[in-house]
Structure formats: structure tokens, C-alpha cells
Design an enzyme around this catalytic site. Structure first.
Site, PDB file in Angstrom:
ATOM      1  N   LYS A 141       3.432   0.880   3.074  1.00 21.22           N
ATOM      2  CA  LYS A 141       3.057  -0.134   4.059  1.00 21.22           C
ATOM      3  C   LYS A 141       3.083  -1.485   3.379  1.00 21.22           C
ATOM      4  CE  LYS A 141      -0.287   2.883   6.268  1.00 21.22           C
ATOM      5  NZ  LYS A 141      -1.685   3.193   6.251  1.00 21.22           N
ATOM      6  N   ARG A 183      -9.906  10.413  19.435  1.00 27.49           N
ATOM      7  CA  ARG A 183      -9.590  10.205  20.859  1.00 27.49           C
ATOM      8  C   ARG A 183      -9.316  11.538  21.550  1.00 27.49           C
ATOM      9  NH1 ARG A 183      -5.678   5.392  19.212  1.00 27.49           N
ATOM     10  NH2 ARG A 183      -5.500   6.914  17.539  1.00 27.49           N
ATOM     11  N   HIS A 211     -12.952   2.864  -0.794  1.00 27.93           N
ATOM     12  CA  HIS A 211     -13.060   1.911   0.327  1.00 27.93           C
ATOM     13  C   HIS A 211     -13.750   0.614  -0.093  1.00 27.93           C
ATOM     14  CE1 HIS A 211     -12.926   5.363   3.531  1.00 27.93           C
ATOM     15  NE2 HIS A 211     -11.728   4.831   3.355  1.00 27.93           N
ATOM     16  N   GLU A 260      -8.220  -5.015   4.953  1.00 23.30           N
ATOM     17  CA  GLU A 260      -8.101  -4.803   3.515  1.00 23.30           C
ATOM     18  C   GLU A 260      -6.943  -5.606   2.925  1.00 23.30           C
ATOM     19  OE1 GLU A 260      -8.534  -0.561   4.681  1.00 23.30           O
ATOM     20  OE2 GLU A 260      -9.276  -0.308   2.641  1.00 23.30           O
ATOM     21  N   ASN A 299       0.873  -1.165   0.000  1.00 24.71           N
ATOM     22  CA  ASN A 299       0.000   0.000   0.000  1.00 24.71           C
ATOM     23  C   ASN A 299       0.915   1.222   0.000  1.00 24.71           C
ATOM     24  OD1 ASN A 299      -1.838   2.005   0.441  1.00 24.71           O
ATOM     25  ND2 ASN A 299      -2.717   1.099   2.294  1.00 24.71           N
ATOM     26  N   ARG A 337     -11.345  15.985   5.966  1.00 19.59           N
ATOM     27  CA  ARG A 337     -12.159  16.355   4.793  1.00 19.59           C
ATOM     28  C   ARG A 337     -13.574  16.723   5.218  1.00 19.59           C
ATOM     29  NH1 ARG A 337     -10.821  10.959   2.232  1.00 19.59           N
ATOM     30  NH2 ARG A 337      -8.598  11.148   1.798  1.00 19.59           N
ATOM     31  N   ARG A 352      -2.431  -2.241  -3.684  1.00 25.22           N
ATOM     32  CA  ARG A 352      -3.652  -1.476  -3.502  1.00 25.22           C
ATOM     33  C   ARG A 352      -3.577  -0.282  -4.449  1.00 25.22           C
ATOM     34  NH1 ARG A 352      -5.364   2.724   1.128  1.00 25.22           N
ATOM     35  NH2 ARG A 352      -7.438   3.096   0.292  1.00 25.22           N
ATOM     36  N   GLY A 385     -15.170   3.277  13.864  1.00 23.32           N
ATOM     37  CA  GLY A 385     -16.245   2.279  13.944  1.00 23.32           C
ATOM     38  C   GLY A 385     -15.868   1.100  14.823  1.00 23.32           C
ATOM     39  N   GLU A 386     -14.593   0.695  14.758  1.00 23.56           N
ATOM     40  CA  GLU A 386     -14.158  -0.468  15.524  1.00 23.56           C
ATOM     41  C   GLU A 386     -13.914  -0.146  16.994  1.00 23.56           C
ATOM     42  OE1 GLU A 386     -10.735  -2.263  13.568  1.00 23.56           O
ATOM     43  OE2 GLU A 386     -11.665  -1.919  11.613  1.00 23.56           O
ATOM     44  N   HIS A 415     -17.632   2.556   7.003  1.00 23.82           N
ATOM     45  CA  HIS A 415     -16.191   2.536   7.232  1.00 23.82           C
ATOM     46  C   HIS A 415     -15.821   3.900   7.797  1.00 23.82           C
ATOM     47  CE1 HIS A 415     -11.929   1.371   6.230  1.00 23.82           C
ATOM     48  NE2 HIS A 415     -11.831   2.657   6.479  1.00 23.82           N
ATOM     49  N   LEU A 416     -15.563   3.945   9.101  1.00 28.12           N
ATOM     50  CA  LEU A 416     -15.309   5.218   9.768  1.00 28.12           C
ATOM     51  C   LEU A 416     -13.874   5.236  10.277  1.00 28.12           C
ATOM     52  CD1 LEU A 416     -18.643   5.279  11.854  1.00 28.12           C
ATOM     53  CD2 LEU A 416     -18.261   6.111   9.518  1.00 28.12           C
ATOM     54  N   GLY A 465     -11.068   2.731  12.112  1.00 30.15           N
ATOM     55  CA  GLY A 465     -10.569   3.071  13.450  1.00 30.15           C
ATOM     56  C   GLY A 465     -11.665   3.542  14.393  1.00 30.15           C
TER      57      GLY A 465
HETATM   58  P1  ADP Z   1      -7.280   5.394   8.254  1.00 25.82           P
HETATM   59  O1  ADP Z   1      -8.500   5.821   7.497  1.00 25.82           O
HETATM   60  O2  ADP Z   1      -6.162   6.390   8.158  1.00 25.82           O
HETATM   61  O3  ADP Z   1      -6.901   3.970   8.040  1.00 25.82           O
HETATM   62  P2  ADP Z   1      -8.147   4.453  10.816  1.00 25.82           P
HETATM   63  O4  ADP Z   1      -9.121   3.495  10.271  1.00 25.82           O
HETATM   64  O5  ADP Z   1      -6.940   3.943  11.506  1.00 25.82           O
HETATM   65  O6  ADP Z   1      -7.727   5.553   9.776  1.00 25.82           O
HETATM   66  O7  ADP Z   1      -8.943   5.394  11.849  1.00 25.82           O
HETATM   67  C1  ADP Z   1      -8.342   6.451  12.477  1.00 25.82           C
HETATM   68  C2  ADP Z   1      -9.364   7.088  13.382  1.00 25.82           C
HETATM   69  O8  ADP Z   1      -9.803   6.147  14.349  1.00 25.82           O
HETATM   70  C3  ADP Z   1      -8.827   8.291  14.130  1.00 25.82           C
HETATM   71  O9  ADP Z   1      -9.774   9.348  14.082  1.00 25.82           O
HETATM   72  C4  ADP Z   1      -8.694   7.766  15.547  1.00 25.82           C
HETATM   73  O10 ADP Z   1      -8.877   8.793  16.437  1.00 25.82           O
HETATM   74  C5  ADP Z   1      -9.846   6.794  15.611  1.00 25.82           C
HETATM   75  N1  ADP Z   1      -9.668   5.877  16.744  1.00 25.82           N
HETATM   76  C6  ADP Z   1      -8.797   4.864  16.863  1.00 25.82           C
HETATM   77  N2  ADP Z   1      -8.923   4.274  18.074  1.00 25.82           N
HETATM   78  C7  ADP Z   1      -9.909   4.936  18.736  1.00 25.82           C
HETATM   79  C8  ADP Z   1     -10.512   4.818  20.012  1.00 25.82           C
HETATM   80  N3  ADP Z   1     -10.134   3.882  20.867  1.00 25.82           N
HETATM   81  N4  ADP Z   1     -11.502   5.680  20.334  1.00 25.82           N
HETATM   82  C9  ADP Z   1     -11.885   6.621  19.468  1.00 25.82           C
HETATM   83  N5  ADP Z   1     -11.360   6.775  18.257  1.00 25.82           N
HETATM   84  C10 ADP Z   1     -10.387   5.957  17.874  1.00 25.82           C
END
Ligand code: ADP
Length: 585
Positions: free
Chosen positions: A14, A254, A151, A358, A7, A212, A62, A302-303, A179-180, A300
Site C-alpha cells: 500500500k 458488518r 498499533h 497512520e 506499507n 485472532r 511502516r 471503532g470508527e 484501535h478496533l 474500522g
Molecule cells: P485493518 O486492521 O485491517 O486495518 P480496519 O481498521 O479497516 O482493519 O477494520 C476492519 C473492520 O472494520 C472489519 O471487521 C469491518 O467489518 C469493520 N467495519 C468497517 N466498516 C464497518 C461498519 N460500517 N460497521 C461495522 N463494522 C465495520
């Protein structure tokens, strides 16, 4: 089998070495600080040295933008490379970096198959109504302005995993995948197909993201551009908006959540606007699909953010969706345990938190392409041209109808090289009726040929056989009337056999040969249709294009720019029991 998944960004690379069968991540890492001094090849060399003994069976890249051409993963050859290059204007930041990664890997691993997996591919065939912007359609066609969506690899991965988890076929489900992450998008998935998605021509549209803006009044874009210039406006919308712009703190949720807890108003606003936007899309997509069975949260945020999930999913009981707050608070997902269901017991809609992967999806796609010997590039969709009734003349016909020694007057080149529409027109006269102002096509041919549709036959009162162009012997007689005289043809009237013109390179890519009969599916319009009995015609002189007549186009309600897809499964005509598609795909 071990797949090296790359990627590549403009400044980072990566990598993961993945076993697609087990999902095992053998190695993973990241190199930062790429640029003019430190090339992608410089970054990749030590990685390969480190992998050393671990055999790389194939490399998966990718690629962010595959335009309209790539609906699937594809093995990379020179033609694919130039096709990805052609998509650079659509993704000026991403595709050049992806290409640099591909070039480096091809140089350093010349004997290892390389496969491109596109973020856009999952969405390419979304319905026309979802992919079309309400702007002048001439302008849109000319500049390729349509929703592409991104995505796709993630939405595809989580939706398939979720369906398997709940034990129902994806083809039965209406899914909203959210996908958040730092980039964020929503996707409506019906019968396993993306039917709408929130990112558009570019990844700026849709949800609120780390930096964005997502959806915004185009009037604001214009005002910003007037004031700051186009680049200035782009910088604001791409890198200074979203959570960053709203909170004034950071793009990291966070940090924003911590500040919000401490009473920071901008942080609270950022969280509220983010959640509101996601809810809006969730409701909209439930409406688009006429209902909802499954909601997936990944990326990040959503999970990991139970708080954000709760805000997004509150008060949705009217949709049959409700979550258990305790289970939501405790939900943890990772590669080993990628799924946590957070639905309340009585909920009709099931809600799952899923760790996206992914890289694993890419590795699986690569294995599928390499494993089943799909060594040729994924054939592109076949542009469809609608032939109105027309006439080809020979020298004698020209002399009789337009005067001895007269010449054709080209007015417009046609898509097939060397062919053109002419100013000259004739009247077709049949026993029952006549059709006036029928266009003559050039250049002159060895014999006259008149091509009409079935509807025209009823107007004329004739019965024309279905024939390939040039095969006029024994076809129907007809009378042509021109400004200088009338011409009676003993044969020459045909109803054209629907066909595809292909250059030998295209034929190779599709795995078909001259004279093959194939099926072509035309989808994405209001009336999907599969055309059977389509004959393939291969010549160095041809450009890829399927020709059908007006009746056939009307049956499929085709609009300009329509394209078809060659069906990949060999097809057996039940009544004749003969295979009509000898495709190697
Ligand atoms: P990318 O789109 O760059 O791959 P990620 O999927 O890693 O990004 O998501 C990054 C986002 O997830 C950031 O806004 C980060 O703050 C958020 N995030 C990661 N862990 C947590 C958490 N434990 N609580 C809240 N937000 C989180």
C-alpha cells in the site's frame, strides 16, 4: 514536502503520497498479488513511474517490529537495516515484507532519504510492571520475552489529535485508546506515554480480533499444540479464531451484525464476546491509571460501528463515562472531519470517535527526522552494568599477593572485550575495617587500581577520590592482603567515575566524543533516576555499556538488563554553568 509512505505486506504493497504539513493525500493506491514471481521492486517501479513529476522528498516505511532498540522513527542506513533484520524472529510474517519494501525503495530511489517508523516504538518504554510476563526472568531475558505492543503509530496519532481537539495538553490526560479494526488493541496512555497495551510479545494477545483469539488460557494453547502440532495451533489462534471463529461466518463485523439481526447465534456470541473483552480492558486501564479522562475509538470497527460502540460503553456511569446514544448513532468520521464527540452532556470522561491516519503520522515522523537533519541512526538504549568493588593488579602486585611468577586464573569473560573476572581474590584493609573476598579483574595492568563504592569507604575508613579508571596518580593509599603477602599502595584507591564505554560507531550515533560529560536517564524501573556527570569513553576496544557502582545501582533500584537513555537536550549544570552534553541529536 511530499512523503511517500509505504506499507508492505507479504502479498501487498500500500502506498500514499502525503504532504505532512497539510495532511493532504496526493496519491494513494495498493498493489496486490506480490510473491516470488512479482517482487516488491516490480510493484514499486510502476508506482514511481506514475508519481513521475510529483517529487518524492523522502520515503517512510511502516515497520511492524523494532524490538527494544527503536523508540522513535529513524533514518535508514545499513546498520538500521540489519537491526530490523535482527527483529525478524519477533515478527516473522511482517518484518521480512517490510524489509523487502525498504530494499526495493532504496534501490529505486537511492538519493531519497528513507525512514523507518515502528509500530512498537510508542510502547517500548512502558513501565516494567506492565511489560513483564510472570515467568522465570532468566528465561525471559534470554529469549527476549516481554510485552512489546503494536498499533503504536495509530494510538499516538489519535491521542495527540484528541488532546488538541479538547484543548488540553496530553501530559494532563489519562487516555484509553481503542484501535478496533481487523487487528485490535487497547492502550493506556498517561502523560502522553503508553503505560500498558493489550497486544504483547506478538499481536495475538489481548482483544478479540477479526481472526485472532486475543487473551486465552495458555493451557489451551498447549493442548492445541499437542493435538495439532505447533503450526496447526498457530493457524487456529491466528487465522481461525476471533470474530471468524466465534461467528463461524466471517471476520467482517458488518456481515456478523447482519447475521445477528437475523437471529444467528454464533454471530450474536461473536459480538457479545468482542464487546465484553473491550469493556474489560477499558476498566482495567482506568484502574491502572487511577482514573480516566478520555476514551478514543478508532479503526474500522471503532470508527464505523455505532452498535459496537454502544455495547462497549454501556453502563460505565460509575467511571464518569456515558455516551449520548443519538449522537453516537449519527457520528461519522473521515479524513476531513476526523473527530466526533459522543459523550453525554453530563459525562466527566469525554468519549471521541476518531479516524486514525497512520500514513499521516508516518509522514510527519519522516518529516521530523529528515527535516531536523537527524541523519544518524537513533542510538540504542545504553545497557547498564553494575560494577561491584574490584581490584586490578600489575605484575608486582601479582607477585607480592599471589607469589612470584603467578598467573591470573580467568573464570568469566566480562562484557568489555578482553576483560575477565579471575578466581583470585584479595582483602582490602583500611584503617577502620576490612572487606574480604574482593575479586581481581584481568588482564594485568600497568599499575594497581582498587575500585570501591562510597559505602565501602565508610567500612574501610578511607576517603577515595572520584576518578576515571587509570587516573590513579595522587589517589588514596590502601593496603591489600593476599594469600602470599600484603601490598601497600601509596595510591590506587578510587571511587569510579560513572562512565559509558562506547565504540566510535556508537559515539558517532549519539553525537558525542571521548571525554564528553552527559546525562543518562534510567526509566521504567521503580525509581527513575537521571545520572549527571557521566563521562564518555570512546575506543575501538569498547562495547557500548554504562558502568556504575553498587551504590548508584541501588539508588535507582536497577535490575538485570536495565538500560539508560542519553538525554537529548544539552544540559547546563546550574552551579558551574557549563554545558555537559554536546550531543548533535
Ligand atoms: P485493518 O486492521 O485491517 O486495518 P480496519 O481498521 O479497516 O482493519 O477494520 C476492519 C473492520 O472494520 C472489519 O471487521 C469491518 O467489518 C469493520 N467495519 C468497517 N466498516 C464497518 C461498519 N460500517 N460497521 C461495522 N463494522 C465495520
Amino acid at each position: 514536502m511530499k512523503i511517500l509512505v509505504l506499507n508492505t505486506g507479504s502479498s501487498s504493497l500500500k502506498y500514499q503520497l502525503v504532504d505532512p504539513a497539510t495532511g493532504q493525500r496526493v496519491r494513494a493506491g495498493q498493489v496486490e498479488g506480490l510473491g516470488s514471481a512479482h517482487s516488491h521492486a516490480d510493484a514499486l517501479r510502476p508506482i514511481l513511474a506514475e508519481l513521475g513529476s510529483a517529487r518524492v522528498d523522502a520515503v517512510g516505511h511502516r515497520v511492524v517490529h523494532g524490538g527494544e532498540q527503536f523508540v522513535d522513527a529513524v533514518r535508514i542506513d545499513d546498520a538500521v537495516l540489519s537491526a530490523i533484520e535482527a527483529c525478524v524472529p519477533l515478527a516473522p510474517l511482517h518484518n521480512p515484507a517490510n524489509l523487502a519494501g525498504i530494499r526495493a525503495a532504496r534501490t529505486l530511489l537511492p538519493d531519497v532519504p528513507q525512514v523507518a517508523v515502528f509500530d512498537t516504538a510508542f510502547h517500548v518504554r512502558m513501565p516494567r510492571r506492565a511489560r513483564t510476563y510472570a515467568i522465570d526472568q532468566g528465561l525471559a531475558a534470554q529469549r527476549g520475552l516481554r510485552r512489546f505492543g503494536f498499533h503504536g503509530t495509530s494510538h499516538r496519532f489519535v491521542s495527540a489529535l484528541a488532546a488538541a481537539h479538547i484543548g488540553r495538553p496530553l501530559s494532563d490526560l489519562r487516555v484509553v485508546s481503542l484501535h478496533l479494526g481487523n487487528g485490535a488493541s487497547a492502550c493506556a496512555i498517561e502523560h502522553g506515554h503508553s503505560v500498558d497495551t493489550s497486544m504483547g510479545l506478538t499481536p495475538i494477545e489481548g482483544l478479540v480480533m477479526g481472526t485472532r483469539a486475543g487473551d486465552i488460557d495458555p493451557g489451551i494453547v498447549l493442548a492445541l499444540a499437542r493435538e495439532l502440532g505447533v503450526d496447526g495451533a498457530e493457524k487456529v489462534l491466528n487465522t481461525q479464531s476471533g470474530l471468524t471463529g466465534l461467528s463461524g461466518i466471517s471476520n467482517d463485523l458488518r456481515a456478523i451484525q447482519a447475521a445477528a439481526a437475523g437471529g444467528h447465534d454464533g454471530a450474536r456470541l461473536a459480538i457479545a464476546v468482542f464487546a465484553h473483552r473491550v469493556r474489560k480492558y477499558l476498566g482495567a486501564y482506568a484502574a491502572v491509571m487511577g482514573g480516566l479522562d478520555l476514551v478514543l475509538l478508532t479503526g474500522g470497527i471503532g470508527e464505523n460501528s455505532a452498535e459496537m460502540r454502544r455495547r462497549i460503553l454501556q453502563r460505565l456511569d460509575f467511571l464518569g463515562l456515558s455516551i449520548d446514544d443519538d449522537i453516537n448513532g449519527d457520528a461519522r468520521v473521515n479524513d476531513e472531519h476526523p473527530i466526533a464527540e459522543i459523550s453525554a452532556e453530563h459525562a466527566r470522561v469525554r468519549t471521541l470517535v476518531i479516524a486514525t491516519n497512520e500514513e499521516l503520522q508516518i509522514a510527519r515522523d519522516v518529516a521530523a527526522v529528515v527535516g531536523d537533519g537527524k541523519s544518524v541512526r537513533q542510538p540504542r538504549p545504553i545497557p547498564i552494568a553494575v560494577s561491584a568493588r574490584h581490584v586490578h593488579l600489575d605484575r608486582t602486585g601479582m607477585d607480592v599477593l599471589f607469589g612470584t611468577g603467578s598467573e591470573l586464573t580467568p573464570i568469566k569473560p566480562l562484557s568489555q572485550p578482553g576483560q575477565f573476572a579471575c578466581a583470585e581474590q584479595v582483602t582490602i584493609v583500611g584503617p577502620r575495617g576490612r572487606i574480604e573476598r574482593v575479586r581481581v579483574l584481568g588482564p594485568l595492568r600497568k599499575s594497581c587500581q582498587v575500585e570501591v563504592s562510597r559505602t565501602d569507604e565508610f567500612v574501610l575508613g578511607v576517603d577515595a577520590p572520584i576518578r576515571q579508571s587509570g587516573h590513579t596518580k595522587g589517589s588514596a593509599p590502601i593496603l591489600l592482603d593476599g594469600p602470599r603477602g600484603a601490598l601497600r599502595l601509596d595510591d590506587g584507591l578510587i571511587c569510579a567515575w560513572r562512565h559509558i564505554h562506547m565504540h566510535p560507531v556508537d559515539a558517532e550515533a549519539y553525537g558525542v566524543a571521548d571525554g564528553d560529560e552527559v546525562e543518562v536517564a534510567v526509566t521504567g524501573g521503580p525509581r527513575d533516576l537521571v545520572f549527571g556527570d557521566v563521562i564518555v569513553r570512546v575506543s575501538e576496544q569498547f562495547a557500548l555499556e554504562m558502568h556504575i557502582d553498587t551504590d548508584e545501582a541501588n539508588a535507582a533500584e536497577l535490575s538485570p538488563g536495565a538500560a539508560g537513555a542519553l538525554l537529548s537536550e544539552p544540559y547546563t549544570r546550574p552551579e558551574r554553568g557549563e554545558a555537559t552534553l554536546r550531543s548533535k541529536r
